[in-house]
Scaffold this active site. Structure first.
Site, PDB file in Angstrom:
ATOM      1  N   GLU A 185       7.190   0.570  -5.145  1.00 32.09           N
ATOM      2  CA  GLU A 185       7.912   0.376  -3.892  1.00 32.09           C
ATOM      3  C   GLU A 185       8.167  -1.100  -3.594  1.00 32.09           C
ATOM      4  OE1 GLU A 185       5.516   1.604  -0.584  1.00 32.09           O
ATOM      5  OE2 GLU A 185       7.263   1.986   0.659  1.00 32.09           O
ATOM      6  N   LYS A 237       2.621   2.057  -4.288  1.00 32.10           N
ATOM      7  CA  LYS A 237       2.703   0.690  -3.749  1.00 32.10           C
ATOM      8  C   LYS A 237       3.381  -0.221  -4.759  1.00 32.10           C
ATOM      9  CE  LYS A 237       2.163   1.183  -0.355  1.00 32.10           C
ATOM     10  NZ  LYS A 237       1.666   2.386   0.240  1.00 32.10           N
ATOM     11  N   LYS A 292      11.421   2.048   6.985  1.00 32.39           N
ATOM     12  CA  LYS A 292      10.056   2.313   7.420  1.00 32.39           C
ATOM     13  C   LYS A 292       9.876   3.762   7.814  1.00 32.39           C
ATOM     14  CE  LYS A 292       5.849   1.352   8.506  1.00 32.39           C
ATOM     15  NZ  LYS A 292       4.939   1.360   7.325  1.00 32.39           N
ATOM     16  N   TRP A 339      21.123   2.480   8.609  1.00 34.10           N
ATOM     17  CA  TRP A 339      20.611   2.631   7.239  1.00 34.10           C
ATOM     18  C   TRP A 339      21.492   3.709   6.630  1.00 34.10           C
ATOM     19  CZ3 TRP A 339      18.153   6.567   4.363  1.00 34.10           C
ATOM     20  CH2 TRP A 339      17.473   6.137   3.224  1.00 34.10           C
TER      21      TRP A 339
END
Ligand code: M6R
Length: 590
Positions: free
Chosen positions: A474, A471, A585, A74
């Site tokens: 995102e 939420k 994550k 990442w």
């Protein structure tokens, strides 16, 4: 976020590494690579894209050899491109390295090395094989080279190295980042995440403080950071299976939203002795500070509210990355409550390490038992919600607020009453889910057309506005902004136009009337009002009905339709809700 795996044994290394990397996919990454050794020579393949894409082009799982290392990257330092993917090599391509973390002084190290060497990538990682090669030529041993190289690296790291100078082994080293080791039926493995090991491998060794491991086909040899051999004992790891999925065509996020009643049920099961001990420490503390990031921070905001309301205990919530700037006020009489699903979030770990240096007591709420956070805590409350695969946190949040509700009641000596109430809430979380599914889906089609959506609430529900906004942005990329309802008129009202969606979380509790005044203000400017409440009001354009519950428990039911709304808005915009762009994550870099 980056993940790494190494294998040495009688099996085909690339096969085991590839299948381990697949189990790390949920963490989010943008490129992948793998290296093995055969006939004393390093072989490698790497590229940008998902594992299956890299596999279909380069067949990385087919690389020959019994020793290998692999990585999913990442990007943090250096853009997403093939050259920057791992493994990275020394100039002579004799040493391969895969690396998690950040070399904080990479720029200085590169400047020194650049006089005599040429770098090919723009990663911080590349300095590691360069340093290893330099020290190997001076010292003639890879262990000694690693010990010397890490003395120059600043910041947390975990890396695996492999070299044709010593082809039957790979090496591993970590400082302040997870690196775990297990023996499997066919060999020996190292990985940054316990999830990547084959099932049944529960005896785990870990590395700390710059320790080094040499992994041969016969087992592990451990060294301290100076290169002296040390003994290590394995720990038994209780691995948790994720819940069984009913419909495999669904995204993880929706499955995990649906698993939330079970998350409450499992999180209730906490050690009473640990609860008592934590409550006692909090009572005696000079100051109580929650630290967390993202969704976990929103759970902490609920904790702060509950501590005040139920236990009459004032506390503070400090974002993980800001914690160190408040460290002057942390002392041995402080209690720091760290909340993290992964237990590996670098910003939270940074704060917790700061707290430990001040001898503060650390209590943690964490889902991963083998995590660094769990290891650095005096008391650990496991969240027990199973693997959360979607990047968006849902069921872990539900588990966090369950544990915080319990803890606040232990603090007030009211644990018996709350246990029953929490058990009673389980079916109501389910009802909130069922009742709103269709409505959220059609509402999402409305919101998907807008660039922004605002969320307002008061008191115990305020943090729900923040969490629902997170939420929304995102997973759907519709800008979400949550705020205390009373703040709307202090600035954000300027953005409200005809049709602007405003979600008002206003259960029929002590916040209802005041929130209604703020809704009126928005409605007068043309806002489209979505009311999340157990009580209908004519001002709502759409009513998301939630069950009536005890006043302090509304967050358990109010968040559910808003998670659904974010999910369906992502689908309405054609976005994969499980894998939001640019996010991972578990964020293991600062
Ligand atoms: O593993 P953690 O709970 O420490 O993670 C913290 C945040 O990165 C995380 O909650 C993030 O905000 C989520 N993706 C939100 O859905």
């Amino acid at each position: 976020m980056c993940g790494l795996i190494g294998y040495n044994g009688i099996g085909q290394a690339a096969h085991f590494i590839f299948s381990g990397l697949q189990k790390l996919e949920y963490r989010g990454y943008d490129s992948a690579g793998l290296a093995t050794i055969t006939d004393g020579l390093l072989q490698y393949k790497k590229d940008i894209g998902k594992l299956e894409e890299v596999e279909s082009i380069h067949h990385i799982s087919q690389l020959p050899g019994h020793v290998g290392i692999g990585h999913v990257r990442w990007a943090a330092h250096g853009k997403v491109d093939q050259v920057n993917a791992h493994p990275q090599f020394d100039e002579g391509h004799n040493i391969a390295v895969v690396h998690n973390g950040i070399v904080e002084n990479a720029r200085e190290l590169r400047c020194c090395l650049e006089n005599t060497h040429s770098f090919v990538s723009t990663t911080d990682t590349e300095v590691i094989p360069f340093l290893l090669a330099q020290y190997y030529h001076q010292k003639g041993s890879l262990i000694a080279a690693i010990a010397s190289a890490i003395a120059e690296l600043r910041g947390p790291f975990a890396f695996l190295a492999m070299s044709c100078y010593d082809p039957g082994k790979f090496f591993a080293c970590a400082r302040e980042m997870p690196l775990l080791f297990v023996s499997t039926p066919t060999g020996y493995m190292a990985a940054s995440d316990v999830n990547s090991f084959p099932d049944g491998c529960n005896q785990v060794y870990t590395l700390e403080d710059g320790q080094i491991a040499e992994v041969t086909s016969q087992g592990f040899v451990f060294y301290d950071s100076t290169g002296s051999i040390i003994e290590k004992q394995p720990e038994m790891l209780a691995r948790q299976a994720s819940a069984i999925y009913v419909n495999s065509s669904e995204y993880y996020m929706m499955r995990e939203i649906r698993e939330q009643p079970r998350a409450v049920e499992q999180a209730i099961e906490q050690s009473a002795a640990d609860m008592q001990a934590a409550a006692q420490a909090i009572k005696e503390a000079q100051n109580v500070i929650f630290t967390a990031c993202g969704t976990s921070r929103h759970a902490a905001l609920m904790g702060r509210y509950l501590f005040s309301r139920i236990s009459k205990r004032m506390s503070e919530v400090i974002i993980g990355s800001e914690f160190k700037y408040f460290s002057d006020a942390i002392c041995q009489d402080s209690v720091v409550i760290a909340i993290s699903q992964s237990g590996e979030t670098a910003d939270v770990m940074d704060g917790v390490r700061t707290a430990r240096t001040k001898n503060a007591k650390v209590i943690s709420l964490v889902n991963h038992h083998a995590s660094q956070l769990a290891r650095l805590s005096d008391i650990v409350f496991p969240l027990k919600c199973g693997t959360e695969n979607a990047v968006a946190a849902t069921k872990s949040y539900m588990a966090q607020i369950t544990v915080l509700t319990l803890l606040s009641h232990y603090l007030a000596g009211q644990q018996h009453d709350i246990l029953k109430k929490l058990k009673d809430i389980i079916p109501l979380v389910e009802i909130a889910y069922e009742t709103n599914l269709k409505r959220a889906e059609s509402l999402a089609r409305y919101i998907a057309k807008y660039n922004a959506c605002y969320f307002i609430a008061r008191g115990s529900n305020f943090h729900i506005a923040m969490e629902a906004a997170l939420k929304m942005k995102e997973v759907s990329y519709v800008h979400g902004e949550g705020m205390p309802a009373g703040e709307l008129k202090h600035g954000t009202l300027a953005l409200i136009e005809k049709g602007t969606p405003i979600v008002a979380i206003c259960p029929a509790d002590y916040t209802f009337d005041d929130t209604l005044c703020n809704i009126e203000e928005a409605k007068a400017r043309g806002a489209f009002i979505i009311g999340v409440s157990d009580k209908h009001h004519r001002i709502f354009d759409v009513w998301c009905k939630i069950p009536k519950v005890d006043e302090i428990l509304y967050p358990f039911v109010a968040i559910v339709p808003l998670q659904e709304l974010a999910y369906f808005t992502a689908l309405a915009r054609g976005v994969n809700p499980d894998r939001p762009r640019n996010l991972a994550k578990s964020i293991t870099v600062k």
